[in-house]
Scaffold this active site. Structure first.
Site, PDB file in Angstrom:
ATOM      1  N   ASP A   1      -8.337   7.460   8.981  1.00  0.00           N
ATOM      2  CA  ASP A   1      -7.632   7.454   7.696  1.00  0.00           C
ATOM      3  C   ASP A   1      -7.204   6.026   7.380  1.00  0.00           C
ATOM      4  OD1 ASP A   1      -7.779  10.252   7.371  1.00  0.00           O
ATOM      5  OD2 ASP A   1      -6.093  10.506   8.738  1.00  0.00           O
ATOM      6  N   LEU A   2      -7.809   5.438   6.384  1.00  0.00           N
ATOM      7  CA  LEU A   2      -7.621   4.022   6.068  1.00  0.00           C
ATOM      8  C   LEU A   2      -6.146   3.675   5.900  1.00  0.00           C
ATOM      9  CD1 LEU A   2      -8.986   1.308   5.390  1.00  0.00           C
ATOM     10  CD2 LEU A   2      -9.008   2.056   2.993  1.00  0.00           C
ATOM     11  N   ASP A   3      -5.672   2.696   6.666  1.00  0.00           N
ATOM     12  CA  ASP A   3      -4.307   2.162   6.571  1.00  0.00           C
ATOM     13  C   ASP A   3      -3.230   3.222   6.790  1.00  0.00           C
ATOM     14  OD1 ASP A   3      -5.205  -0.435   6.046  1.00  0.00           O
ATOM     15  OD2 ASP A   3      -5.372  -0.044   3.906  1.00  0.00           O
ATOM     16  N   GLU A   4      -3.553   4.290   7.493  1.00  0.00           N
ATOM     17  CA  GLU A   4      -2.583   5.357   7.720  1.00  0.00           C
ATOM     18  C   GLU A   4      -2.389   5.656   9.201  1.00  0.00           C
ATOM     19  OE1 GLU A   4      -3.228   8.820   5.354  1.00  0.00           O
ATOM     20  OE2 GLU A   4      -3.510   7.694   3.491  1.00  0.00           O
TER      21      GLU A   4
ATOM     22  N   LEU B   1       0.831  -1.196   0.000  1.00  0.00           N
ATOM     23  CA  LEU B   1       0.000   0.000   0.000  1.00  0.00           C
ATOM     24  C   LEU B   1       0.869   1.252   0.000  1.00  0.00           C
ATOM     25  CD1 LEU B   1      -2.734  -1.079   2.568  1.00  0.00           C
ATOM     26  CD2 LEU B   1      -3.023  -0.830   0.120  1.00  0.00           C
TER      27      LEU B   1
END
Length: 289
Positions: A227-230, A197
């Site tokens: 915040d998706l995947d952050e 990612l």
């Protein structure tokens, strides 16, 4: 206070004399310092400390200790937490289709390599029920569609709260959690994903990685945020691969890395080795525990 290991996590503006003031406080209260780990972020002028104490022989209650420490903490602008090591944390594991992370976590827990009580496995598919049952863990099948997402999340939250869950592990739970769900458990949801990612998002990332001829694959474990995947990264690892690797071998190697990275991240959380600062996780190494 009975003989036990007490862990303090401290974050504050960096200033002179912090180590002396903190360690002297614990000395005066009768504690023996087992380990004292520090980190100074000179860019942000922020000080971090993890200190482990032996309470054997102290004549102070938990309430007295916390009230006294608060008197030290307030003028120095401490953000702090304390854990007394007197109870295992309750854990829930959320999964979808893939079994490698689930099986690994349950095996580590059963063998005592993760200091926690796995109270339940929750899934939006019924596929992995047999693994939970193999380890004697309650399995909850809660299917979800776009139309039933909020209702399903409410069911999950009710399950977690009624079982006093301390940590939620997304062991490849392939659903995006709502902001409400995530904010209900701040810094208490750990997610795992491959380290491609944002390069290879969506379905079949290993096929996309193969087509690009990647030379490194890996995995990232982090706290879930809106915040998706952050969210703050807890643990990462990578492994070199070559042009000879197929999508199948890449996926197998990736699964092995995921298991190790997720298990290490969970262990750090359970051992109170992490202080979150903004979107960064300060992760102290194990100190002989």
């Amino acid at each position: 206070m009975k003989s036990q290991v007490v862990t303090f996590l401290i974050k504050c503006p960096d200033q002179k004399g912090l180590v002396a003031k903190i360690t002297n406080f614990f000395f005066e209260k009768g504690f023996n310092i087992l380990s004292c780990q520090q980190y100074v972020n000179s860019i942000e002028d922020t000080y971090f400390m993890r200190v482990r104490l032996n309470a054997d022989g102290t004549n102070i209650t938990k309430t007295e200790l916390e009230n006294s420490f608060l008197e030290l903490a307030q003028p120095l602008q401490f953000s702090w937490s304390v854990n007394y090591g007197d109870k295992k944390q309750n854990v829930a594991i959320m999964v979808s289709h893939t079994s490698h992370n689930l099986y690994d976590l349950l095996e580590r827990s059963k063998e005592g390599r993760l200091n926690c009580n796995v109270k339940m496995v929750i899934s939006n598919h019924d596929k992995l029920r047999n693994i939970a049952e193999m380890f004697g863990i309650p399995f909850y099948y809660l299917p979800v569609t776009k139309e039933t997402k909020l209702a399903q999340e409410s069911q999950v939250i009710e399950l977690l709260d009624s079982n006093e869950i301390d940590l939620v592990i997304m062991a490849r739970y392939m659903q995006i959690l709502s902001s409400y769900f995530i904010n209900h458990y701040p810094e208490r949801i750990i997610n795992i994903h491959h380290s491609f990612l944002p390069a290879f998002q969506g379905a079949d990332p290993y096929k996309k990685a193969y087509e690009r001829g990647v030379k490194l694959i890996g995995a990232t474990a982090h706290y879930a945020t809106e915040d998706l995947d952050e969210g703050p990264i807890i643990e990462q690892d990578v492994k070199p691969v070559t042009h000879e690797s197929t999508p199948t071998t890449l996926k197998r190697i990736g699964a092995d890395i995921e298991k190790l990275v997720l298990a290490r991240a969970v262990k750090c959380h359970l051992n109170h080795q992490i202080i979150v600062s903004g979107n960064r996780a300060i992760v102290f190494p194990e100190a002989g525990e």
